[in-house]
Design a protein around this motif. Sequence first.
Motif, PDB file in Angstrom:
ATOM      1  N   PHE A 193     -41.940  26.785 -64.540  1.00 22.77           N
ATOM      2  CA  PHE A 193     -43.002  27.501 -63.847  1.00 22.77           C
ATOM      3  C   PHE A 193     -42.581  28.969 -63.917  1.00 22.77           C
ATOM      4  CE2 PHE A 193     -45.615  24.686 -60.815  1.00 22.77           C
ATOM      5  CZ  PHE A 193     -45.550  23.603 -61.666  1.00 22.77           C
ATOM      6  N   SER A 194     -43.014  29.669 -64.962  1.00 23.64           N
ATOM      7  CA  SER A 194     -42.588  31.045 -65.190  1.00 23.64           C
ATOM      8  C   SER A 194     -43.665  32.028 -64.757  1.00 23.64           C
ATOM      9  CB  SER A 194     -42.274  31.276 -66.682  1.00 23.64           C
ATOM     10  OG  SER A 194     -41.162  30.527 -67.102  1.00 23.64           O
ATOM     11  N   GLY A 195     -43.290  32.975 -63.919  1.00 24.18           N
ATOM     12  CA  GLY A 195     -44.186  34.083 -63.648  1.00 24.18           C
ATOM     13  C   GLY A 195     -44.159  35.047 -64.811  1.00 24.18           C
ATOM     14  N   ASP A 196     -45.259  35.747 -65.044  1.00 22.25           N
ATOM     15  CA  ASP A 196     -45.259  36.687 -66.167  1.00 22.25           C
ATOM     16  C   ASP A 196     -44.250  37.813 -65.946  1.00 22.25           C
ATOM     17  OD1 ASP A 196     -46.938  37.475 -64.076  1.00 22.25           O
ATOM     18  OD2 ASP A 196     -48.179  38.718 -65.349  1.00 22.25           O
TER      19      ASP A 196
ATOM     20  N   VAL B  20     -42.427  26.095 -71.806  1.00 22.48           N
ATOM     21  CA  VAL B  20     -42.540  27.287 -70.971  1.00 22.48           C
ATOM     22  C   VAL B  20     -43.993  27.449 -70.554  1.00 22.48           C
ATOM     23  CG1 VAL B  20     -42.179  29.780 -70.830  1.00 22.48           C
ATOM     24  CG2 VAL B  20     -40.622  28.362 -72.212  1.00 22.48           C
ATOM     25  N   VAL B  21     -44.258  27.361 -69.260  1.00 24.36           N
ATOM     26  CA  VAL B  21     -45.609  27.552 -68.734  1.00 24.36           C
ATOM     27  C   VAL B  21     -45.638  28.877 -67.981  1.00 24.36           C
ATOM     28  CG1 VAL B  21     -47.422  26.648 -67.247  1.00 24.36           C
ATOM     29  CG2 VAL B  21     -45.958  25.070 -68.548  1.00 24.36           C
ATOM     30  N   VAL B  22     -46.502  29.778 -68.437  1.00 24.98           N
ATOM     31  CA  VAL B  22     -46.567  31.120 -67.862  1.00 24.98           C
ATOM     32  C   VAL B  22     -47.783  31.230 -66.935  1.00 24.98           C
ATOM     33  CG1 VAL B  22     -46.502  33.587 -68.336  1.00 24.98           C
ATOM     34  CG2 VAL B  22     -45.604  31.975 -70.039  1.00 24.98           C
ATOM     35  N   PHE B  23     -47.518  31.501 -65.660  1.00 24.01           N
ATOM     36  CA  PHE B  23     -48.570  31.825 -64.703  1.00 24.01           C
ATOM     37  C   PHE B  23     -48.823  33.327 -64.857  1.00 24.01           C
ATOM     38  CE2 PHE B  23     -46.983  27.854 -63.295  1.00 24.01           C
ATOM     39  CZ  PHE B  23     -47.911  27.268 -62.452  1.00 24.01           C
ATOM     40  N   ASN B  24     -49.801  33.670 -65.698  1.00 21.51           N
ATOM     41  CA  ASN B  24     -49.972  35.048 -66.158  1.00 21.51           C
ATOM     42  C   ASN B  24     -51.092  35.736 -65.378  1.00 21.51           C
ATOM     43  OD1 ASN B  24     -50.134  37.419 -67.575  1.00 21.51           O
ATOM     44  ND2 ASN B  24     -50.315  36.473 -69.598  1.00 21.51           N
ATOM     45  N   ASN B  25     -50.708  36.379 -64.270  1.00 21.02           N
ATOM     46  CA  ASN B  25     -51.707  37.057 -63.439  1.00 21.02           C
ATOM     47  C   ASN B  25     -51.590  38.577 -63.475  1.00 21.02           C
ATOM     48  OD1 ASN B  25     -49.395  37.481 -61.964  1.00 21.02           O
ATOM     49  ND2 ASN B  25     -50.153  36.565 -60.071  1.00 21.02           N
ATOM     50  N   SER B  26     -50.756  39.086 -64.380  1.00 20.60           N
ATOM     51  CA  SER B  26     -50.581  40.547 -64.534  1.00 20.60           C
ATOM     52  C   SER B  26     -50.244  41.208 -63.205  1.00 20.60           C
ATOM     53  CB  SER B  26     -51.846  41.183 -65.131  1.00 20.60           C
ATOM     54  OG  SER B  26     -52.159  40.611 -66.377  1.00 20.60           O
TER      55      SER B  26
ATOM     56  N   THR C 193     -47.913  47.061 -57.992  1.00 19.80           N
ATOM     57  CA  THR C 193     -47.555  45.649 -58.171  1.00 19.80           C
ATOM     58  C   THR C 193     -48.263  45.022 -59.363  1.00 19.80           C
ATOM     59  OG1 THR C 193     -49.291  44.970 -56.627  1.00 19.80           O
ATOM     60  CG2 THR C 193     -47.085  45.309 -55.716  1.00 19.80           C
ATOM     61  N   ASP C 194     -49.322  45.642 -59.839  1.00 20.02           N
ATOM     62  CA  ASP C 194     -50.060  45.113 -60.978  1.00 20.02           C
ATOM     63  C   ASP C 194     -49.629  45.825 -62.252  1.00 20.02           C
ATOM     64  OD1 ASP C 194     -51.362  43.629 -59.083  1.00 20.02           O
ATOM     65  OD2 ASP C 194     -53.137  44.904 -59.024  1.00 20.02           O
ATOM     66  N   HIS C 195     -49.746  45.151 -63.374  1.00 25.87           N
ATOM     67  CA  HIS C 195     -49.311  45.735 -64.634  1.00 25.87           C
ATOM     68  C   HIS C 195     -50.256  45.320 -65.757  1.00 25.87           C
ATOM     69  CE1 HIS C 195     -47.598  41.733 -65.446  1.00 25.87           C
ATOM     70  NE2 HIS C 195     -47.028  41.808 -64.263  1.00 25.87           N
ATOM     71  N   ASP C 196     -50.012  45.838 -66.930  1.00 19.45           N
ATOM     72  CA  ASP C 196     -50.903  45.593 -68.066  1.00 19.45           C
ATOM     73  C   ASP C 196     -50.948  44.108 -68.428  1.00 19.45           C
ATOM     74  OD1 ASP C 196     -51.355  48.291 -68.251  1.00 19.45           O
ATOM     75  OD2 ASP C 196     -49.819  48.615 -69.790  1.00 19.45           O
TER      76      ASP C 196
ATOM     77  N   LEU D 198     -44.955  27.053 -75.645  1.00 19.14           N
ATOM     78  CA  LEU D 198     -45.291  27.984 -74.559  1.00 19.14           C
ATOM     79  C   LEU D 198     -46.773  27.915 -74.276  1.00 19.14           C
ATOM     80  CD1 LEU D 198     -43.958  31.496 -73.836  1.00 19.14           C
ATOM     81  CD2 LEU D 198     -46.438  31.202 -74.043  1.00 19.14           C
ATOM     82  N   LEU D 199     -47.097  27.716 -73.012  1.00 20.01           N
ATOM     83  CA  LEU D 199     -48.479  27.690 -72.545  1.00 20.01           C
ATOM     84  C   LEU D 199     -48.704  28.922 -71.687  1.00 20.01           C
ATOM     85  CD1 LEU D 199     -51.217  26.220 -72.160  1.00 20.01           C
ATOM     86  CD2 LEU D 199     -50.185  25.089 -70.173  1.00 20.01           C
ATOM     87  N   ASP D 200     -49.572  29.801 -72.142  1.00 21.62           N
ATOM     88  CA  ASP D 200     -49.873  31.060 -71.448  1.00 21.62           C
ATOM     89  C   ASP D 200     -51.231  30.902 -70.759  1.00 21.62           C
ATOM     90  OD1 ASP D 200     -50.210  33.653 -70.609  1.00 21.62           O
ATOM     91  OD2 ASP D 200     -50.293  34.536 -72.613  1.00 21.62           O
ATOM     92  N   VAL D 201     -51.218  30.822 -69.424  1.00 18.25           N
ATOM     93  CA  VAL D 201     -52.446  30.596 -68.668  1.00 18.25           C
ATOM     94  C   VAL D 201     -52.775  31.847 -67.856  1.00 18.25           C
ATOM     95  CG1 VAL D 201     -53.633  29.133 -67.003  1.00 18.25           C
ATOM     96  CG2 VAL D 201     -51.886  28.146 -68.513  1.00 18.25           C
ATOM     97  N   VAL D 202     -53.938  32.417 -68.113  1.00 17.88           N
ATOM     98  CA  VAL D 202     -54.372  33.610 -67.384  1.00 17.88           C
ATOM     99  C   VAL D 202     -54.890  33.168 -66.018  1.00 17.88           C
ATOM    100  CG1 VAL D 202     -55.929  35.582 -67.368  1.00 17.88           C
ATOM    101  CG2 VAL D 202     -54.918  34.800 -69.528  1.00 17.88           C
ATOM    102  N   THR D 203     -54.162  33.538 -64.971  1.00 19.68           N
ATOM    103  CA  THR D 203     -54.482  33.110 -63.611  1.00 19.68           C
ATOM    104  C   THR D 203     -54.886  34.305 -62.753  1.00 19.68           C
ATOM    105  OG1 THR D 203     -52.162  33.301 -62.947  1.00 19.68           O
ATOM    106  CG2 THR D 203     -52.919  31.144 -63.716  1.00 19.68           C
ATOM    107  N   THR D 204     -55.555  34.005 -61.655  1.00 19.06           N
ATOM    108  CA  THR D 204     -55.994  35.068 -60.763  1.00 19.06           C
ATOM    109  C   THR D 204     -54.838  35.603 -59.923  1.00 19.06           C
ATOM    110  OG1 THR D 204     -57.475  35.657 -58.945  1.00 19.06           O
ATOM    111  CG2 THR D 204     -56.697  33.379 -59.008  1.00 19.06           C
ATOM    112  N   LYS D 205     -54.814  36.893 -59.712  1.00 19.32           N
ATOM    113  CA  LYS D 205     -53.814  37.502 -58.845  1.00 19.32           C
ATOM    114  C   LYS D 205     -54.211  37.401 -57.374  1.00 19.32           C
ATOM    115  CE  LYS D 205     -54.526  41.344 -60.937  1.00 19.32           C
ATOM    116  NZ  LYS D 205     -54.441  42.729 -61.448  1.00 19.32           N
TER     117      LYS D 205
END
Length: 359
Positions: free
Chosen positions: A214-217, A239-245, A264-267, A306-313
């Motif tokens: 459970f990897s944070g971006d 590798v599962v990425v919780f990608n909320n920028s 706290t937010d990034h590209d 690697l699974l890159d999942v775009v999630t809500t912040k």
Amino acid sequence: MLALAGTLQAPVGHTLRGKDVLQHDNPYDVGMTGLLGYGACYQALHEADLVLLLGTDFPYDEFLPQQKTVQIDIDPARLGRRTPLVQGLAADVGTTLRAVLPLLRERTDRSFLDTMLRKTEHSLEHNVDAYRTATKQQTPIHPEYLAGLLDELAAPDAVFTVDTGMCCTWAARYLTPNGQRRILGSFVHGSMANALPMAIGAQIAAPDRQVITFSGDGGLAMLLGELLTVKTHRLPVKVVVFNNSSLGMVRLEMLVAGDPPFETDHDEVDYAAIAAPMGFLTRRVTDPDDLRAAITEVLAHDGPALLDVVTTKDALEVPSHVTFAEARGFALALGKVVLSGGVGDVLRLAKANVRNIPT
């Protein structure tokens, strides 16, 4: 421990470090305490006649009772350092309980236990599980939905490694222990970026078991080079990425403190595009309808993936017990956001989390 709970008709709560050991097949389980907590654990701790802390060094004293507490720990330095005690015992927990059990009178009144069990069931059904199922069609994808699917589709003996931050919340609330699974993380030190290196170690130690991060971006970005380590050693880590920028936990902490999120937010980053040239099977998901198939494919791959999942912040971690100070700080922060022109941000946040408020 279960024999003790049965003799006393007592609820059993746990911390995140004890979840995969104490929650499975436990008829006395009332959930978890702390900021990531759920169920009736907090209430049980504060309404019990006596609280037993068994081998735990849970550091967040605001969630612990300040009276009627007995602590047993093999390390005497831990006794009483989190909360006042009426008795502290420097001893092995198992040995102590086996010696004490024959001396106890069996209780038949289980009214307190049953009340806490009912409250736990209500919490899980109306807050935790309801929130996961209610968000399965929302975009950006809610991390709760992703965590729930991973729990459903992972192997029975999977090893999960969990990054510090919001990933701890999703693991705490949506991974189901079954007596075989392990949940590993930096649950005391709060060190960022731990999930990937822990997964490397776990996969080497248990080459035949499924290892899922459970990897944070934010955490993955700090140790991107370790993806090459995974590939070089041909480790089938998933590798599962919780990608909320966003640095989600820091963002939430600022809101609770009464401050609008700052820096706290990034590209946005496409981690699937980065991992693919390294030799990973990669999938990037932005549509919740595609998520189940992508998870199934990634978990079934015989090699690094690697699974890159775009999630809500905007998915917030709401504890089972919210203090007045926390609510006041959060309201103050949202007020500042509104005054700075961010009404849309506040509305989006409210819509994203209304089901997650404890009832």
